[in-house]
Design an enzyme around this catalytic site. Sequence first.
Site, PDB file in Angstrom:
ATOM      1  N   ALA A  14       5.068  -7.414  -7.124  1.00  0.00           N
ATOM      2  CA  ALA A  14       6.227  -7.856  -7.850  1.00  0.00           C
ATOM      3  C   ALA A  14       7.297  -8.594  -7.767  1.00  0.00           C
ATOM      4  O   ALA A  14       7.840  -9.336  -8.539  1.00  0.00           O
ATOM      5  CB  ALA A  14       6.622  -6.126  -8.412  1.00  0.00           C
ATOM      6  N   SER A  38      11.749  -5.606   3.426  1.00  0.00           N
ATOM      7  CA  SER A  38      11.872  -5.498   4.832  1.00  0.00           C
ATOM      8  C   SER A  38      10.334  -5.282   5.052  1.00  0.00           C
ATOM      9  O   SER A  38       9.566  -4.594   4.474  1.00  0.00           O
ATOM     10  CB  SER A  38      12.359  -4.137   5.001  1.00  0.00           C
ATOM     11  OG  SER A  38      12.015  -3.545   6.453  1.00  0.00           O
ATOM     12  N   VAL A  46      -2.300  -1.621  -4.066  1.00  0.00           N
ATOM     13  CA  VAL A  46      -3.693  -1.128  -4.529  1.00  0.00           C
ATOM     14  C   VAL A  46      -3.963  -1.914  -5.840  1.00  0.00           C
ATOM     15  O   VAL A  46      -5.170  -1.909  -6.099  1.00  0.00           O
ATOM     16  CB  VAL A  46      -3.673   0.308  -4.671  1.00  0.00           C
ATOM     17  CG1 VAL A  46      -3.354   1.261  -3.294  1.00  0.00           C
ATOM     18  CG2 VAL A  46      -2.673   0.870  -5.726  1.00  0.00           C
ATOM     19  N   ALA A  49      -6.879  -5.592  -9.051  1.00  0.00           N
ATOM     20  CA  ALA A  49      -7.639  -5.885 -10.088  1.00  0.00           C
ATOM     21  C   ALA A  49      -6.671  -6.392 -11.332  1.00  0.00           C
ATOM     22  O   ALA A  49      -5.731  -5.802 -11.500  1.00  0.00           O
ATOM     23  CB  ALA A  49      -8.550  -4.951 -10.522  1.00  0.00           C
ATOM     24  N   LYS A  77     -13.779 -11.508 -12.574  1.00  0.00           N
ATOM     25  CA  LYS A  77     -13.901 -10.024 -13.240  1.00  0.00           C
ATOM     26  C   LYS A  77     -14.030 -10.163 -14.700  1.00  0.00           C
ATOM     27  O   LYS A  77     -13.327 -10.859 -15.400  1.00  0.00           O
ATOM     28  CB  LYS A  77     -12.528  -9.232 -12.855  1.00  0.00           C
ATOM     29  CG  LYS A  77     -12.632  -7.785 -13.556  1.00  0.00           C
ATOM     30  CD  LYS A  77     -11.155  -7.165 -13.326  1.00  0.00           C
ATOM     31  CE  LYS A  77     -11.100  -5.983 -14.251  1.00  0.00           C
ATOM     32  NZ  LYS A  77     -10.170  -5.213 -13.898  1.00  0.00           N
ATOM     33  N   PRO A  95     -15.685  -4.663 -21.946  1.00  0.00           N
ATOM     34  CA  PRO A  95     -15.571  -6.496 -21.427  1.00  0.00           C
ATOM     35  C   PRO A  95     -14.226  -7.014 -21.926  1.00  0.00           C
ATOM     36  O   PRO A  95     -13.465  -6.203 -22.784  1.00  0.00           O
ATOM     37  CB  PRO A  95     -16.876  -6.822 -22.389  1.00  0.00           C
ATOM     38  CG  PRO A  95     -16.692  -5.875 -23.512  1.00  0.00           C
ATOM     39  CD  PRO A  95     -16.392  -4.510 -22.997  1.00  0.00           C
ATOM     40  N   VAL A 184      17.991  -2.507   2.229  1.00  0.00           N
ATOM     41  CA  VAL A 184      19.053  -2.257   1.686  1.00  0.00           C
ATOM     42  C   VAL A 184      19.743  -0.742   2.034  1.00  0.00           C
ATOM     43  O   VAL A 184      18.956   0.392   1.754  1.00  0.00           O
ATOM     44  CB  VAL A 184      18.968  -2.292   0.215  1.00  0.00           C
ATOM     45  CG1 VAL A 184      20.130  -1.712  -0.686  1.00  0.00           C
ATOM     46  CG2 VAL A 184      18.674  -3.719  -0.285  1.00  0.00           C
ATOM     47  N   LEU A 334       6.230  -0.849  -9.843  1.00  0.00           N
ATOM     48  CA  LEU A 334       6.366   0.508  -9.624  1.00  0.00           C
ATOM     49  C   LEU A 334       7.909   1.166  -9.928  1.00  0.00           C
ATOM     50  O   LEU A 334       8.028   2.191 -10.314  1.00  0.00           O
ATOM     51  CB  LEU A 334       6.013   0.918  -8.371  1.00  0.00           C
ATOM     52  CG  LEU A 334       4.495   0.471  -7.977  1.00  0.00           C
ATOM     53  CD1 LEU A 334       4.021   1.154  -6.798  1.00  0.00           C
ATOM     54  CD2 LEU A 334       3.399   1.182  -8.944  1.00  0.00           C
ATOM     55  N   ILE A 347      -0.567  -4.639 -12.525  1.00  0.00           N
ATOM     56  CA  ILE A 347       0.104  -6.301 -12.310  1.00  0.00           C
ATOM     57  C   ILE A 347       0.387  -6.812 -13.807  1.00  0.00           C
ATOM     58  O   ILE A 347       1.267  -7.535 -13.882  1.00  0.00           O
ATOM     59  CB  ILE A 347      -1.104  -6.908 -11.488  1.00  0.00           C
ATOM     60  CG1 ILE A 347      -1.129  -6.564 -10.290  1.00  0.00           C
ATOM     61  CG2 ILE A 347      -0.873  -8.515 -11.495  1.00  0.00           C
ATOM     62  CD1 ILE A 347      -2.139  -7.375  -9.220  1.00  0.00           C
TER      63      ILE A 347
END
Length: 503
Positions: A14, A38, A46, A49, A77, A95, A184, A334, A347
């Site tokens: 990210a 850091s 994870v 894909a 993919k 698909p 931080v 996240l 992503i």
Amino acid sequence: MAIQRIVIVGGGTAGWMAGAALSRLKTGRPVEIILIESEAIGTVGVGEATIPPFIGFNQLLGINEREMLAEVGGTFKLGIQFENWGKIGDSYIHPFGAYGYTMGGISFHHIWHAMARAGDKRPIQVFNVETMAAYFGKFARTEDYKGADLPPVNYAYHLDAGRYAAYLRRYAETRGVVRHEGKVQDVALDGESGFVTGVTLDDGREFSGDLFIDCSGFRGLLIEQALKTGYDDWSNYLPCNRAVALPCQREDGSPPPPFTRATAHRAGWQWQVPLQHRNGNGHVYCSSFMEDQEALDILLGNIAGKPQAEPNFLRFVTGRRKKFWNKNVVALGLAAGFMEPLESTSIHLINTGIDKLVSLLSLDGITQAQEDAFNRLTGREYARIRDFLILHYNATQRTDSDFWNYVRTMEVPVTLTEKIEIFKANGQIFREEDELFTETSWAAVMMGQGIHMDGHNPMADTLEPGKTRQEIDEMEKSIRFMVQNMPGHGDYLKHYCPAPMAA
């Protein structure tokens, strides 16, 4: 207040996607961009894909596809194979491309249904090039068929997320983004406006800023810990709250398949993401129905080679921040929310968050209208993706465990119930505005998991049968020709973007 310095807190996928995209601002009006991360804080990593819109993100940055895929051990993919979701033993592919194409203004699955009722035995999958290529382990890009009147090939990537973040770091730093190592420790807020004015690191260094991008992961260091934004918990709809991730060698010598595999287990599901140098594996599960050790045992019993690392256990709560943009903080990844990696949207949501930020951003300052628009649009996107993910769990006939009995009978959002009921009645799928998932996506999952059309759009019956059959026969013939002439996925990778085999 003019935006003269943008501070990104957190690296990983990210942080460096944001850094790479925002580095393009450096060629215009002067703006300083710094990123604080850091090495001591690990990234989740994870999300290996992706889905097709991610291709556009890389093209926007001017990234060379071959070079990038070689550096990150990437593969192609064409979709996701789901196993054991509707019933144990079931298998289907969601698909990336469409089933057939629109004829006479009518979506193809209606025409297919009308032909099936008239006695045609061909499954709808034979009219999708991505599905057929995936089944046979083949791959080629649309560009490889220049001049030919053949269907386009829609694809995305499997990536080593750590290597991709490192690749983007090099990209961003060469374009003026400055990285600072450190944790931080403190966040300063303006007493009057509540805006974040700066952060202090554990070694005492202070960094002020005008706009802050929170990429600090589940902790939400700025958006939650500092600004107390709040979180909408969607665990009642998406109850899986744990994952264990474990990369492994691919020891059987087989080429990587051109699709992600999602295999349902007793209280969740397992992913397999094939890279050139290894497989990414993980088991997503619900702690109310399964202990950590059992989840790990199931994963270890269903991977294709020797583990390459210690298992990484993750805890999460599915849901989203009540605001994604709060005052002068924008949360990505996240830090913004999490809906598990079932359809590879993690992503993608970083990508679209960056797109919206760049579109709305004014370096003259931050307005309430910008914040409100960002939150409204992102909230809608999260809700639509949420409904699509719930569909996978709710549309099942499995009765073999308490988990599947729960998700099969749980209350779901009315927006999803309506979508299912309309599809059952006549196969219609209504997409709202710029909804991510296509008609084919919804149809593939619903039909793949046992929700069938009782009827179809009556306009499909107005098409001339002989001409329609001839056109559909040509369609199938073109797809068969393409797939027969495609190289194997492994051979394509060796020719196009071979990667060093280091783990």
